[in-house]
Structure formats: structure tokens, C-alpha cells
Design a protein around this motif. Sequence first.
Motif, short mmCIF file in Angstrom:
data_model
loop_
_atom_site.label_atom_id
_atom_site.label_comp_id
_atom_site.label_asym_id
_atom_site.label_seq_id
_atom_site.Cartn_x
_atom_site.Cartn_y
_atom_site.Cartn_z
N GLN A 1 0.86 -1.18 0.00
CA GLN A 1 0.00 0.00 0.00
C GLN A 1 0.90 1.23 0.00
O GLN A 1 1.84 1.31 0.79
CB GLN A 1 -0.91 0.01 1.23
CG GLN A 1 -1.94 -1.10 1.29
CD GLN A 1 -3.16 -0.80 0.43
OE1 GLN A 1 -3.26 0.26 -0.18
NE2 GLN A 1 -4.09 -1.74 0.40
N THR A 2 0.62 2.16 -0.87
CA THR A 2 1.46 3.35 -0.99
C THR A 2 0.78 4.57 -0.39
O THR A 2 -0.44 4.59 -0.18
CB THR A 2 1.80 3.61 -2.48
OG1 THR A 2 2.85 4.56 -2.56
CG2 THR A 2 0.60 4.13 -3.24
N ALA A 3 1.60 5.59 -0.11
CA ALA A 3 1.11 6.90 0.34
C ALA A 3 0.17 6.80 1.54
O ALA A 3 -0.89 7.42 1.57
CB ALA A 3 0.43 7.64 -0.82
N VAL A 4 0.57 6.03 2.53
CA VAL A 4 -0.25 5.90 3.74
C VAL A 4 0.02 7.11 4.64
O VAL A 4 1.15 7.31 5.10
CB VAL A 4 0.09 4.60 4.50
CG1 VAL A 4 -0.81 4.47 5.73
CG2 VAL A 4 -0.06 3.39 3.58
N PRO A 5 -0.98 7.94 4.91
CA PRO A 5 -0.74 9.14 5.72
C PRO A 5 -0.43 8.79 7.16
O PRO A 5 -1.03 7.89 7.74
CB PRO A 5 -2.07 9.91 5.59
CG PRO A 5 -3.09 8.85 5.30
CD PRO A 5 -2.38 7.82 4.49
N TRP A 6 0.53 9.50 7.73
CA TRP A 6 0.90 9.38 9.14
C TRP A 6 1.31 7.96 9.52
O TRP A 6 1.25 7.59 10.70
CB TRP A 6 -0.25 9.86 10.04
CG TRP A 6 -0.88 11.12 9.59
CD1 TRP A 6 -2.13 11.28 9.06
CD2 TRP A 6 -0.31 12.44 9.60
NE1 TRP A 6 -2.37 12.59 8.74
CE2 TRP A 6 -1.27 13.33 9.07
CE3 TRP A 6 0.92 12.95 10.02
CZ2 TRP A 6 -1.04 14.69 8.94
CZ3 TRP A 6 1.15 14.31 9.88
CH2 TRP A 6 0.17 15.16 9.36
N ALA A 7 1.74 7.16 8.56
CA ALA A 7 2.06 5.76 8.83
C ALA A 7 3.21 5.62 9.82
O ALA A 7 3.27 4.65 10.59
CB ALA A 7 2.40 5.04 7.53
N HIS A 8 4.14 6.57 9.80
CA HIS A 8 5.31 6.48 10.68
C HIS A 8 4.99 6.87 12.12
O HIS A 8 5.82 6.65 13.01
CB HIS A 8 6.43 7.37 10.15
CG HIS A 8 6.98 6.94 8.83
ND1 HIS A 8 8.01 6.03 8.69
CD2 HIS A 8 6.61 7.27 7.56
CE1 HIS A 8 8.27 5.83 7.42
NE2 HIS A 8 7.44 6.57 6.71
N ASN A 9 3.81 7.41 12.34
CA ASN A 9 3.47 7.90 13.68
C ASN A 9 2.21 7.25 14.26
O ASN A 9 1.93 7.43 15.44
CB ASN A 9 3.26 9.42 13.65
CG ASN A 9 4.40 10.15 12.97
OD1 ASN A 9 4.23 10.70 11.89
ND2 ASN A 9 5.57 10.13 13.58
N ALA A 10 1.49 6.50 13.45
CA ALA A 10 0.26 5.86 13.92
C ALA A 10 0.58 4.57 14.68
O ALA A 10 1.61 3.93 14.45
CB ALA A 10 -0.66 5.56 12.75
N ASP A 11 -0.31 4.20 15.57
CA ASP A 11 -0.16 2.95 16.31
C ASP A 11 -0.66 1.76 15.49
O ASP A 11 -0.11 0.66 15.60
CB ASP A 11 -0.93 3.04 17.62
CG ASP A 11 -0.40 4.13 18.53
OD1 ASP A 11 0.76 4.03 18.96
OD2 ASP A 11 -1.14 5.10 18.79
N LEU A 12 -1.71 1.99 14.70
CA LEU A 12 -2.27 0.92 13.88
C LEU A 12 -2.67 1.47 12.52
O LEU A 12 -3.14 2.61 12.41
CB LEU A 12 -3.51 0.31 14.55
CG LEU A 12 -3.29 -0.51 15.83
CD1 LEU A 12 -4.64 -0.83 16.49
CD2 LEU A 12 -2.52 -1.78 15.55
N VAL A 13 -2.48 0.65 11.49
CA VAL A 13 -2.90 1.00 10.14
C VAL A 13 -4.03 0.06 9.74
O VAL A 13 -3.90 -1.17 9.83
CB VAL A 13 -1.74 0.86 9.14
CG1 VAL A 13 -2.20 1.25 7.73
CG2 VAL A 13 -0.55 1.71 9.57
N VAL A 14 -5.14 0.62 9.29
CA VAL A 14 -6.23 -0.18 8.76
C VAL A 14 -5.92 -0.47 7.29
O VAL A 14 -5.84 0.46 6.48
CB VAL A 14 -7.58 0.53 8.89
CG1 VAL A 14 -8.70 -0.32 8.31
CG2 VAL A 14 -7.87 0.85 10.36
#
Length: 377
Positions: free
Chosen positions: A155-168
Motif C-alpha cells: 500500500q502506498t502513500a499511507v498518511p501518518w504511517a510512521h506515527n500511527a499505532d495501527l494501520v487499517v
Amino acid sequence: MDFTFSEEQRAAAEAAAGVFADVAPDGVPSPADTTGAVADDFDRALWARLADADLLSLLLDEAYGGAGLDAIALCLVLRESAKVLARVPLLESSAAAATVQAYGGEELRSALLTRAGRGDLVLTVAAHGRTGHDPAELAVTARRDGDRWVLDGVQTAVPWAHNADLVVVPAHTDADRAVLALVAPDREGVVLAEQISTTGERLGELRLESVPVARVDVIDAEGAWEWLRDLLTAGTCALALGLGTAVLRMTGEYTSKREQFGFPVATFQAVAVQAADRYVDLRAMEATLWQAAWRIASGAPGALPAAADLAVAKIWAAEGVRRVVQTAQHLHGGFGADTEYPLHRYHAWAKHLELSLGPAAAHEEALGDLLAAHPLG
């Protein structure tokens, strides 16, 4: 159709305006002057103020400490946030939490929702697929392996991925169904690479290599991904509307003060006509947004599925916000490109919003498919 906002919705918008009143659009280095990301993290201080104002739990039920409001209230708050280019994952975290509430199991809801509403747990969504143009759910495969799921894909261009606790993460199964998996970015098998948006913010390329996910952390209810995608689209349109509103106001103030031949340039017919055209764009963006948000919030039937209203709203948001910032740059002259003046930041954010979740052309194609499948009359 009655687009009059309820007392609770207006109260949410007023609370948001108060929280965002002290936010400076140029609170981080300019993306034009920075080779990498403008910051390593989102605005945590602002995030805490949003939590204190109960604006992170708008869509959650009272059982989870929320206000039990709807998509319209969220869009009103997002509109205020975009006026000041607020650097927080408000849309992604709110939409993800609302989807967990609507479609997730009781164990998952109990584990996540109260913490998300307090701002202690940050959620984001991988909604752009492999390239940003293909359906996001087709970019990742999900297969059952005993009592767990296993994910593979990108998955590309995931916003705030480096700072989020979980990615849906939306994914598709062998049965050609979409599921939603909640994945921690630091989980075994997850590779997170840095990407930079036009805004200068850090995005993430999320690579999943045989990532195991417990069954409790996967939402396989019918329609969950589609509902989340629609809510994200409406929220993106609200951000575009807020940004465009701020830019047109900025342009009006500038052209009222800037003089040529002894008169404010705002009094020149050519300037007034261009500003009027952009005002019309904003009103169309507004009408189509509230129509789409109302369809999500009410579940009301229509001649076409709610996805058609979302497509129309995103077409207007993408084209409208682009025209607004381009006209603003033109009417500001060289001053609009000055990195010490915030207009260039709004232009960069507008480009990001224009392309987020698909440009206008992608939604025009989707709308055409819906019209073909649901002939009117």
C-alpha cells in the motif's frame, strides 16, 4: 432535503474553530525549502487539545466516551482544520474508529475505541493501493491460516504511517471479498519506507510480507471497506472545502489592499470576475459535499447508490480546489510564490487533496460505471 445543521453539529464546528484559532499554517518549515519531510511527527500538542475538546470521539457512542454524532459533524470539524492546514490525522483516525465501531467485533471495539477517542491510540488507513490509482483492496491479499489471517502486498502513500499505532489495511480474499486488517507498523513482516507528499509531510509505503494478523484484528463484515472509503472521501472533500474557503478569503483581503493606478485591484472587473467564478466553485463544492455526507449519515436511498454522490463531491472538490488556488496564485502575482507567505503552502496541500483517493478523472469514470449499472428514468 434539509441541509440545516443540528445544534450538536454546529456546536462541534464552533468547538473546532476555537481549537484551531491559534494554529499557524506556517508552523513547520516550508516544503519548498526542505529536501525531506517538514517534520518527523504530526502536531501532538494540537492532537491533545482536540482530545480535550472531545473532537476525537465525535462519531463514537457514549459507551466509548463519544458524542454519537455523524459524518456531517466530522466534515464540519475537518473543514475548520483545513483552513489552518492542521497537521493531525483527524480524518484517518476518526474514520477508522467509526468503522471499527460500526463493523468490528466487541473485543476489538472494547480494546480500541475508548483509547482512540482519548487520543491515546492513533489510527490511520492505507487507502491508496499500490500506485494511488488502482483499488486499494486489490493491492493486498488476505488468506486464512488456521485462526489467523496472513497479508501480502503493498500500500502506498499511507498518511501518518510512521506515527500511527495501527494501520487499517484493506485487502481481498480468495472469495473476492474485501476485509480490513488492523496492523501495527512495527509488526513482523511489515516494511515501512518513507515517501514525501507535496505538502512536505511524511507518507509511508507499507510492504506486507506474510504478515500474520489475529482473527480478532480483522473486520470481514460485508460493506465495511466501502463505508470507510466513502467516509474518507467525504472527509477529503471537507478538507478541500475548508482550504479553498481560506484561500479565497486570503485572496479577497490581498486584492482589497493591493493597489494599481491608484485603485485596489479588487475593483477591477477582470479580478472580480475571476474571484466570483471561484466563489461559485466553493458553493458547488459545499452543496455536493453535504449531499454526500448526508447520504452517509442517514443511509437514505436514492436513484443512485451513495457512491455516486461521493463521486460527484470528489469531482467538484478536486477540480474546484485546484482552480481556487491557481486563481489565488495568479491574483497574488509574484507574492503568491513567496515562501514567507502561506499561500504556497495552501497550493501544495491543495494538490495533495486533489489527488487523494483518486483525481477527478477517476471519479468521473466511477460515476459513469454507476450510471451504466443504474440507468435513470
